[in-house]
Design an enzyme around this catalytic site. Structure first.
Site, PDB file in Angstrom:
ATOM      1  N   ARG A 108      11.784   1.906 -22.964  1.00  0.00           N
ATOM      2  CA  ARG A 108      11.667   0.639 -22.226  1.00  0.00           C
ATOM      3  C   ARG A 108      12.705   0.706 -21.118  1.00  0.00           C
ATOM      4  O   ARG A 108      13.914   0.731 -21.410  1.00  0.00           O
ATOM      5  CB  ARG A 108      11.901  -0.562 -23.143  1.00  0.00           C
ATOM      6  N   HIS A 135       3.112  -2.666 -18.605  1.00  0.00           N
ATOM      7  CA  HIS A 135       3.311  -2.875 -20.049  1.00  0.00           C
ATOM      8  C   HIS A 135       1.985  -2.532 -20.750  1.00  0.00           C
ATOM      9  O   HIS A 135       1.319  -3.396 -21.317  1.00  0.00           O
ATOM     10  CB  HIS A 135       3.700  -4.335 -20.284  1.00  0.00           C
ATOM     11  N   GLN A 138       1.139  -3.411 -24.590  1.00  0.00           N
ATOM     12  CA  GLN A 138       0.869  -4.834 -24.817  1.00  0.00           C
ATOM     13  C   GLN A 138      -0.569  -5.175 -24.437  1.00  0.00           C
ATOM     14  O   GLN A 138      -1.259  -5.910 -25.162  1.00  0.00           O
ATOM     15  CB  GLN A 138       1.836  -5.688 -23.996  1.00  0.00           C
ATOM     16  N   ASP A 227       2.057 -15.242 -18.756  1.00  0.00           N
ATOM     17  CA  ASP A 227       3.302 -14.573 -19.155  1.00  0.00           C
ATOM     18  C   ASP A 227       4.451 -15.357 -18.540  1.00  0.00           C
ATOM     19  O   ASP A 227       4.240 -16.215 -17.665  1.00  0.00           O
ATOM     20  CB  ASP A 227       3.285 -13.110 -18.648  1.00  0.00           C
ATOM     21  N   CYS A 266       1.907 -12.565 -24.253  1.00  0.00           N
ATOM     22  CA  CYS A 266       2.571 -11.430 -24.907  1.00  0.00           C
ATOM     23  C   CYS A 266       3.840 -11.831 -25.643  1.00  0.00           C
ATOM     24  O   CYS A 266       4.296 -11.108 -26.526  1.00  0.00           O
ATOM     25  CB  CYS A 266       2.860 -10.334 -23.890  1.00  0.00           C
ATOM     26  N   ARG A 294       0.199  -5.579 -31.982  1.00  0.00           N
ATOM     27  CA  ARG A 294       1.068  -4.559 -31.376  1.00  0.00           C
ATOM     28  C   ARG A 294       1.256  -3.396 -32.358  1.00  0.00           C
ATOM     29  O   ARG A 294       1.201  -2.234 -31.974  1.00  0.00           O
ATOM     30  CB  ARG A 294       2.451  -5.152 -31.036  1.00  0.00           C
TER      31      ARG A 294
HETATM   32  N1   CP Z   1       5.725  -8.635 -25.804  1.00  0.00           N
HETATM   33  C1   CP Z   1       6.792  -7.823 -25.900  1.00  0.00           C
HETATM   34  O1   CP Z   1       6.803  -6.703 -25.408  1.00  0.00           O
HETATM   35  O2   CP Z   1       7.812  -8.352 -26.613  1.00  0.00           O
HETATM   36  P1   CP Z   1       9.260  -7.741 -26.778  1.00  0.00           P
HETATM   37  O3   CP Z   1       9.957  -7.862 -25.444  1.00  0.00           O
HETATM   38  O4   CP Z   1       9.898  -8.589 -27.829  1.00  0.00           O
HETATM   39  O5   CP Z   1       9.153  -6.306 -27.193  1.00  0.00           O
HETATM   40  N1  NVA Z   2       6.924  -9.810 -18.072  1.00  0.00           N
HETATM   41  C1  NVA Z   2       7.820  -9.867 -19.198  1.00  0.00           C
HETATM   42  C2  NVA Z   2       7.179  -9.287 -20.415  1.00  0.00           C
HETATM   43  C3  NVA Z   2       8.033  -9.363 -21.656  1.00  0.00           C
HETATM   44  C4  NVA Z   2       7.403  -8.723 -22.831  1.00  0.00           C
HETATM   45  C5  NVA Z   2       9.109  -9.142 -18.866  1.00  0.00           C
HETATM   46  O1  NVA Z   2       9.050  -8.062 -18.293  1.00  0.00           O
HETATM   47  O2  NVA Z   2      10.173  -9.672 -19.195  1.00  0.00           O
END
Ligand code: CP
Ligand code: NVA
Length: 309
Positions: A108, A135, A138, A227, A266, A294
């Site tokens: 990540r 992402h 997701q 989101d 998400c 997930r």
């Molecule tokens: N939706 C998602 O990716 O959640 P987290 O940031 O908790 O991993």
């Molecule tokens: N768009 C959000 C998604 C979190 C899972 C972010 O990047 O923070």
């Protein structure tokens, strides 16, 4: 070619379909089992997943960890700040070292280029656990959730995304173009999704439109997705929140979508910002199934990366 899972634009429809089918199948096969029980075939036995987080995570962290366990493999979870990576060791050197020790790496990252640099130097598969641009894991879980509830394949369905043109919007655009569903994005001026992502998806023949009205975006939709308006690493600004407010998902807006329209998010969510509490906690919301899925999708992605599908 190393089977990295970096984004949905570089994926092929049969590969994504195989991942989705495997996720549905494995979920059904272990209905009623305790969560730590290993799948009967333990296809990841003897394999290790490494996870590196440059930013926080709840769902991605736990779902990948449990995915490795349920597949009979194991995992190592760390934050970049606890590694030499956080002190400036090149990501390419990190990739070469970890490739000697583990079988799959999930990252990540703050910046998408870090993920690409890791993948370019790794000799094991690399998985995108979220970047500023995309992402993909997701979005596959979102699609699995729609298919599970509707009983229909995603191809030919109509999706609506409201709010910020962020990483989720980009991955939905890519998914729509590869898997063949319609996507209308209701996004305010100045907050469009990534132009290159949009251009690639449209060149591929995707039925994807950006509209400036929330009502136009949701009309006839089977699924309404939103989101957070402020993603991790983005500056909080009153100006942005004001621009987003007309795209808030409310009961009144859901009433303008299809009669059986489902709601996805998400998470983490901000009730009263991108969605009202009555929608996200209401009967059309599938957010808890979506979060659980997930896990099932990560298992299938790991098996795809390990050439075990
Ligand atoms: N939706 C998602 O990716 O959640 P987290 O940031 O908790 O991993
Ligand atoms: N768009 C959000 C998604 C979190 C899972 C972010 O990047 O923070």
């Amino acid at each position: 070619m190393m089977p990295h899972f970096l984004d949905l634009a570089s994926a092929r429809a049969p590969g994504l379909r195989a991942i989705l089918d495997e996720a549905h199948r494995r979920k059904a096969a272990r209905a009623g089992w305790s969560k730590g029980q290993v799948d009967a075939d333990a296809p990841m036995a003897g394999h290790v997943l490494a996870m590196i987080f440059e930013k926080p995570s709840t769902r991605t962290r736990f779902s990948f960890d449990m995915a490795a366990r349920q597949l009979g493999g194991s995992s190592i979870v760390t934050s970049a700040g606890d590694m030499q990576l956080g002190r400036g060791e090149p990501v390419a050197d990190t990739a070469r070292v970890l490739s000697r020790m583990v079988d799959v790496i999930m990252l990540r990252s703050n910046v998408h280029q870090t993920l690409e640099a890791l993948a370019a130097a790794a000799s094991v598969p690399v998985v995108n656990g979220l970047t500023d641009i995309s992402h993909p894991c997701q979005v596959l879980a979102d699609i699995m959730t729609y298919e599970e509830r509707s009983g229909r394949p995603v191809a030919g369905s109509c999706w609506s995304y409201l709010g910020d043109g962020n990483n989720m919007a980009n991955s939905l655009i890519e998914a729509a173009s590869v898997l063949g569903f319609d996507l209308r994005l209701g996004v305010p001026h100045g907050y469009d999704p990534d132009a290159a992502v949009m251009a690639t998806a449209c060149a591929r023949g995707g039925a994807i439109d950006i509209v400036r009205s929330a009502t136009a975006a949701v009309e006839g939709a089977d699924v309404v997705v939103t989101d957070t308006w402020i993603s991790m690493g983005q500056a909080d600004s009153k100006e942005k929140l004001a621009a987003m407010m007309p795209f808030q998902v409310t009961e009144a807006l859901m009433a303008k979508a299809g009669p059986e329209a489902l709601f996805l998010h998400c998470l983490p969510a901000h009730r009263g910002e991108e969605v009202t509490a009555d929608v996200i906690d209401g009967p059309r919301s599938l957010i808890w199934d979506e979060a659980e899925n997930r896990l099932h999708v990560q298992k299938a992605i790991l098996l795809w990366c390990l050439d075990r599908l």
